[in-house]
Design an enzyme around this catalytic site. Structure first.
Site, PDB file in Angstrom:
ATOM      1  N   TRP A 164     -11.498   5.785 -26.896  1.00  0.00           N
ATOM      2  CA  TRP A 164     -10.337   4.882 -26.955  1.00  0.00           C
ATOM      3  C   TRP A 164     -10.087   4.307 -25.570  1.00  0.00           C
ATOM      4  CZ3 TRP A 164      -5.958   2.947 -29.609  1.00  0.00           C
ATOM      5  CH2 TRP A 164      -6.024   3.059 -30.992  1.00  0.00           C
ATOM      6  N   SER A 192      -8.435  10.548 -27.338  1.00  0.00           N
ATOM      7  CA  SER A 192      -7.954  11.609 -26.452  1.00  0.00           C
ATOM      8  C   SER A 192      -7.540  12.863 -27.210  1.00  0.00           C
ATOM      9  CB  SER A 192      -6.773  11.101 -25.618  1.00  0.00           C
ATOM     10  OG  SER A 192      -7.220  10.131 -24.704  1.00  0.00           O
ATOM     11  N   VAL A 195      -4.329   7.144 -22.613  1.00  0.00           N
ATOM     12  CA  VAL A 195      -3.396   6.899 -23.714  1.00  0.00           C
ATOM     13  C   VAL A 195      -2.398   5.845 -23.245  1.00  0.00           C
ATOM     14  CG1 VAL A 195      -1.947   7.968 -25.463  1.00  0.00           C
ATOM     15  CG2 VAL A 195      -3.617   9.361 -24.243  1.00  0.00           C
ATOM     16  N   HIS A 201       3.614   7.786 -31.537  1.00  0.00           N
ATOM     17  CA  HIS A 201       2.270   8.376 -31.588  1.00  0.00           C
ATOM     18  C   HIS A 201       1.829   8.841 -30.190  1.00  0.00           C
ATOM     19  CE1 HIS A 201      -1.333   8.669 -34.196  1.00  0.00           C
ATOM     20  NE2 HIS A 201      -1.985   8.666 -33.055  1.00  0.00           N
TER      21      HIS A 201
HETATM   22  C1  DLZ Z   1      -4.621   6.620 -32.784  1.00  0.00           C
HETATM   23  C2  DLZ Z   1      -4.622   6.440 -31.312  1.00  0.00           C
HETATM   24  C3  DLZ Z   1      -3.704   5.570 -30.686  1.00  0.00           C
HETATM   25  C4  DLZ Z   1      -2.666   4.825 -31.445  1.00  0.00           C
HETATM   26  N1  DLZ Z   1      -3.725   5.367 -29.373  1.00  0.00           N
HETATM   27  C5  DLZ Z   1      -4.643   6.031 -28.616  1.00  0.00           C
HETATM   28  C6  DLZ Z   1      -4.683   5.837 -27.206  1.00  0.00           C
HETATM   29  O1  DLZ Z   1      -3.943   5.054 -26.603  1.00  0.00           O
HETATM   30  N2  DLZ Z   1      -5.603   6.561 -26.512  1.00  0.00           N
HETATM   31  C7  DLZ Z   1      -6.476   7.432 -27.100  1.00  0.00           C
HETATM   32  O2  DLZ Z   1      -7.274   8.068 -26.407  1.00  0.00           O
HETATM   33  N3  DLZ Z   1      -6.461   7.603 -28.441  1.00  0.00           N
HETATM   34  C8  DLZ Z   1      -5.587   6.929 -29.205  1.00  0.00           C
HETATM   35  N4  DLZ Z   1      -5.572   7.106 -30.554  1.00  0.00           N
HETATM   36  C9  DLZ Z   1      -6.630   7.939 -31.173  1.00  0.00           C
HETATM   37  C10 DLZ Z   1      -6.312   9.456 -31.170  1.00  0.00           C
HETATM   38  O3  DLZ Z   1      -6.540  10.008 -29.889  1.00  0.00           O
HETATM   39  C11 DLZ Z   1      -7.239  10.191 -32.178  1.00  0.00           C
HETATM   40  O4  DLZ Z   1      -8.572   9.849 -31.916  1.00  0.00           O
HETATM   41  C12 DLZ Z   1      -6.908   9.867 -33.614  1.00  0.00           C
HETATM   42  O5  DLZ Z   1      -5.548  10.105 -33.894  1.00  0.00           O
HETATM   43  C13 DLZ Z   1      -7.773  10.737 -34.578  1.00  0.00           C
HETATM   44  O6  DLZ Z   1      -7.495  12.114 -34.424  1.00  0.00           O
END
Ligand code: DLZ
Length: 166
Positions: free
Chosen positions: A30, A64, A89, A96
């Site tokens: 992500w 993450s 993140v 969330h």
């Molecule tokens: C779902 C999600 C969201 C909305 N934002 C981030 C983010 O800003 N940074 C990140 O690393 N991951 C994000 N995810 C994905 C979650 O970490 C995770 O992969 C999903 O909820 C599946 O478990």
């Protein structure tokens, strides 16, 4: 550009050798532009401080939230001296963000204590993309570099204490 807030981290720069260390890195997909920059910073710093490329294992996870489990999988399979967890993140419109940040920080801390081993928390928790870019090679430095120095310092501390008579 490296802008170390911690003078202790600055002092550690280039003072410890990682030449016989094995380091795992788990990196989230992500916000990939950011996490790739963190990874680059971590890899460069490990190499600059003597960790051989063959001793560095890099694995990716989807987000993450998966970093603690990915780090534990690396630990149980390869038993490196330390695992660096890289993620980013960015706050959205819902809560969330709060759940992910709290879970990942807590999950990584639990790994430190469960294995008595450094699992380095290098997850950017930002309000926006600019804050993330500033910390992934921008005006606030590269947190991947700092994470690599932290890993080396904590492995060195563990080894020093192992040799110290109580
Ligand atoms: C779902 C999600 C969201 C909305 N934002 C981030 C983010 O800003 N940074 C990140 O690393 N991951 C994000 N995810 C994905 C979650 O970490 C995770 O992969 C999903 O909820 C599946 O478990």
């Amino acid at each position: 550009m490296t802008n170390f807030k911690s003078s202790a981290t600055a002092r550690r720069k280039n003072t410890l050798s990682g030449k016989d260390m094995h380091i795992g890195i788990v990196v989230s997909e992500w916000n990939e532009t950011i996490t790739k920059a963190l990874l680059k910073g971590a890899l460069n710093t490990l190499k600059k401080n003597g960790v051989p490329e063959k001793n560095i294992m890099v694995k990716t996870v989807p987000g993450s939230f998966e970093l603690p489990l990915g780090a534990q999988m690396i630990e149980e399979k390869f038993h490196p001296d330390a695992v660096i967890c890289l993620g980013c993140v960015i706050k959205g419109e819902t809560t969330h963000y709060d759940y992910i940040c709290a879970s990942v920080a807590d999950g990584i801390m639990q790994l430190n204590l469960k294995y008595t081993k450094p699992f380095v928390f290098a997850v950017l928790t930002c309000n926006n993309n600019q804050q993330a870019m500033d910390r992934a090679g921008g005006i606030m430095g590269n947190k991947g570099e700092e994470a690599a120095l932290t890993a080396i310092a904590m492995v060195a501390l563990k080894r020093e204490l192992a040799q110290t008579k109580s």
